[in-house]
Design a protein around this motif. Structure first.
Motif, PDB file in Angstrom:
ATOM      1  N   ILE A  67      -6.683   4.318   2.245  1.00 49.76           N
ATOM      2  CA  ILE A  67      -6.812   3.866   3.622  1.00 49.76           C
ATOM      3  C   ILE A  67      -5.441   3.454   4.131  1.00 49.76           C
ATOM      4  CG2 ILE A  67      -7.961   2.286   5.208  1.00 49.76           C
ATOM      5  CD1 ILE A  67      -9.836   4.211   3.726  1.00 49.76           C
ATOM      6  N   TYR A  68      -5.085   3.931   5.320  1.00 53.42           N
ATOM      7  CA  TYR A  68      -3.792   3.637   5.938  1.00 53.42           C
ATOM      8  C   TYR A  68      -3.996   3.026   7.314  1.00 53.42           C
ATOM      9  CZ  TYR A  68      -1.693   6.621   2.341  1.00 53.42           C
ATOM     10  OH  TYR A  68      -1.292   7.159   1.147  1.00 53.42           O
ATOM     11  N   LEU A  69      -2.952   2.355   7.783  1.00 50.62           N
ATOM     12  CA  LEU A  69      -2.948   1.775   9.124  1.00 50.62           C
ATOM     13  C   LEU A  69      -1.766   2.335   9.893  1.00 50.62           C
ATOM     14  CD1 LEU A  69      -4.213  -0.371  11.037  1.00 50.62           C
ATOM     15  CD2 LEU A  69      -2.518  -1.983  10.149  1.00 50.62           C
ATOM     16  N   LEU A  70      -2.053   2.911  11.066  1.00 48.42           N
ATOM     17  CA  LEU A  70      -1.014   3.491  11.918  1.00 48.42           C
ATOM     18  C   LEU A  70      -0.836   2.644  13.161  1.00 48.42           C
ATOM     19  CD1 LEU A  70       0.907   5.918  12.517  1.00 48.42           C
ATOM     20  CD2 LEU A  70      -1.023   6.981  13.703  1.00 48.42           C
ATOM     21  N   THR A  71       0.407   2.244  13.429  1.00 51.27           N
ATOM     22  CA  THR A  71       0.791   1.584  14.673  1.00 51.27           C
ATOM     23  C   THR A  71       2.039   2.272  15.208  1.00 51.27           C
ATOM     24  OG1 THR A  71       2.256  -0.063  13.654  1.00 51.27           O
ATOM     25  CG2 THR A  71      -0.111  -0.606  13.783  1.00 51.27           C
ATOM     26  N   ASN A  72       2.525   1.817  16.343  1.00 47.45           N
ATOM     27  CA  ASN A  72       3.765   2.376  16.869  1.00 47.45           C
ATOM     28  C   ASN A  72       4.959   2.076  15.978  1.00 47.45           C
ATOM     29  OD1 ASN A  72       3.082   3.841  19.214  1.00 47.45           O
ATOM     30  ND2 ASN A  72       2.840   1.959  20.387  1.00 47.45           N
ATOM     31  N   ASP A  73       4.820   1.088  15.108  1.00 43.57           N
ATOM     32  CA  ASP A  73       5.913   0.722  14.205  1.00 43.57           C
ATOM     33  C   ASP A  73       5.961   1.591  12.958  1.00 43.57           C
ATOM     34  OD1 ASP A  73       6.732  -1.359  15.877  1.00 43.57           O
ATOM     35  OD2 ASP A  73       5.348  -2.778  14.941  1.00 43.57           O
ATOM     36  N   LEU A  78      -3.059   0.473   3.088  1.00 42.94           N
ATOM     37  CA  LEU A  78      -3.918  -0.694   2.904  1.00 42.94           C
ATOM     38  C   LEU A  78      -4.591  -0.722   1.543  1.00 42.94           C
ATOM     39  CD1 LEU A  78      -5.654  -1.005   6.404  1.00 42.94           C
ATOM     40  CD2 LEU A  78      -3.572  -2.119   5.581  1.00 42.94           C
ATOM     41  N   THR A  79      -4.817   0.424   0.934  1.00 44.36           N
ATOM     42  CA  THR A  79      -5.379   0.477  -0.412  1.00 44.36           C
ATOM     43  C   THR A  79      -4.447   1.295  -1.295  1.00 44.36           C
ATOM     44  OG1 THR A  79      -6.703   2.466   0.016  1.00 44.36           O
ATOM     45  CG2 THR A  79      -7.738   0.325   0.456  1.00 44.36           C
ATOM     46  N   ASP A  80      -4.419   0.982  -2.585  1.00 45.66           N
ATOM     47  CA  ASP A  80      -3.539   1.696  -3.512  1.00 45.66           C
ATOM     48  C   ASP A  80      -4.121   1.553  -4.916  1.00 45.66           C
ATOM     49  OD1 ASP A  80      -1.528   3.078  -4.682  1.00 45.66           O
ATOM     50  OD2 ASP A  80       0.064   1.644  -4.254  1.00 45.66           O
ATOM     51  N   ASN A  81      -4.849   2.562  -5.369  1.00 47.21           N
ATOM     52  CA  ASN A  81      -5.516   2.487  -6.660  1.00 47.21           C
ATOM     53  C   ASN A  81      -5.769   3.891  -7.192  1.00 47.21           C
ATOM     54  OD1 ASN A  81      -8.001   3.330  -5.221  1.00 47.21           O
ATOM     55  ND2 ASN A  81      -7.944   1.249  -4.407  1.00 47.21           N
ATOM     56  N   ASP A  82      -6.530   3.985  -8.285  1.00 47.34           N
ATOM     57  CA  ASP A  82      -6.755   5.271  -8.937  1.00 47.34           C
ATOM     58  C   ASP A  82      -8.044   5.954  -8.522  1.00 47.34           C
ATOM     59  OD1 ASP A  82      -4.394   4.946 -10.391  1.00 47.34           O
ATOM     60  OD2 ASP A  82      -5.409   3.877 -12.016  1.00 47.34           O
ATOM     61  N   TRP A  83      -8.808   5.339  -7.625  1.00 38.51           N
ATOM     62  CA  TRP A  83     -10.049   5.963  -7.165  1.00 38.51           C
ATOM     63  C   TRP A  83      -9.929   6.335  -5.684  1.00 38.51           C
ATOM     64  CZ3 TRP A  83      -9.902   1.029  -9.367  1.00 38.51           C
ATOM     65  CH2 TRP A  83      -9.883  -0.044  -8.470  1.00 38.51           C
TER      66      TRP A  83
END
Length: 322
Positions: A67-73, A78-83
């Motif tokens: 899961i990622y979060l996109l903004t103008n910056d 947001l998540t970082d794992n093996d599944w």
């Protein structure tokens, strides 16, 4: 795909409907693709068009689904794992994100804070709990249970009370498979994708009167998404080109109109901007959810102008805008 209107006999018509049902089902159901092999340098990626707010989305740009979060910056992971972590959905107050993940093998529903912290499981069983939506009050989450019935898959809608963690089935009066819920912020309406015979269509359920209304017909529509004021529904239809476009209609099914007119692409997974002037969606030229590169685009509702928003080497799908 207007050849449906010109079938010469029932047998040929049945074959065509089944064929189109398979195509639409590939996008409307929760078919999970193999992740991209080559991780991207995601931290250097930026939005290609300015926008207001925050867009959560799923991508396999780093080699597996996160899961990622996109903004103008820029982009934040947001998540970082093996599944696999999939299908992010903002809570009504924008403080939390619900998503599905499979650390135990099958998919369960989790909730985390908007910055990726405080991950909490909220619905777990031996079945797949997948594509979900927050109730307008933010106290419950509706979700789809996927289970196999013989050679076929069956989809049903359930809900979990976030305080008690109790789960119960909803829309038991719908005769067929139902999935992909989305709630109107204003009215007691929940839209969903349903299948009674062949193909998927968009339905709306009035939680007060218990009435269920089919908003589309023909088995080639799915994924309703209410606007912030509840006055319009964005959805996906393959009626015009056989691939899938973003369409709009009123909550009673009237005033249907095609928003993206891109015959060469499959345009899916619409989500409204907070000001209702834009819709973000995912698009691919491969016409298959498990192939090719899926890219995030914006379409301006008033003019139908389309702009590329974000393009990683992976599959960027299921955007949700807050």
């Amino acid at each position: 795909m207007d050849f449906f209107d010109h079938m010469k006999n029932d047998a040929v018509r049945m074959i065509a409907v089944v064929f189109m049902s398979v195509i639409v089902l590939a996008f409307c159901s929760d078919k999970r693709s193999a992740p991209m092999d080559q991780p991207a340098d995601w931290a250097s990626l930026k939005a290609e068009h300015p926008f207001k707010g925050r867009i959560a989305f799923q991508s396999d740009m780093d080699g597996d689904r996160e899961i990622y979060l996109l903004t103008n910056d820029g982009v934040k992971k947001l998540t970082d794992n093996d599944w696999d972590d999939e299908f992010p959905r903002w809570s009504p107050d924008g403080k939390k994100i619900a998503y599905s993940a499979n650390p135990r093998g099958n998919y369960d529903i989790f909730v985390m804070d908007a910055d990726g912290s405080n991950i909490t499981p909220v619905a777990a069983s031996g079945k797949h709990e997948v594509e979900h939506a927050w109730f307008p009050a933010g106290d419950k989450i509706a979700f789809t249970i996927e289970e196999r019935k013989g050679l076929r898959k069956k989809y049903s809608l359930w809900m979990v009370n976030l305080k008690s963690r109790r789960t119960s089935q909803i829309l038991t009066e719908f005769k067929g498979s139902c999935a992909l819920p989305n709630f109107s912020p204003k009215d007691p309406l929940v839209g969903f994708t349903g299948k009674r015979a062949f193909g998927w269509d968009v339905f709306v359920h009035n939680r007060r009167t218990k009435e269920i209304q089919a908003l589309t017909e023909g088995g080639k529509a799915c994924r309703p998404h209410f606007s912030r004021d509840g006055g319009q529904i964005a959805y996906v239809s393959a009626d015009a080109d056989g691939n899938g476009d973003i369409w709009l209609m009123n909550p009673d099914g009237s005033d249907k109109r095609r928003l993206t007119e891109r015959d060469e692409t499959a345009d899916y997974f619409p989500s409204w901007s907070p000001d209702q002037e834009w819709i973000v969606f995912s698009s691919s030229k491969k016409h298959s959810i498990d192939k090719g590169n899926w890219t995030l685009y914006l379409v301006r509702v008033r003019t139908k102008a389309v702009f590329r928003l974000f393009d990683s080497p992976g599959r960027d799908v299921f955007p949700d805008w807050f």
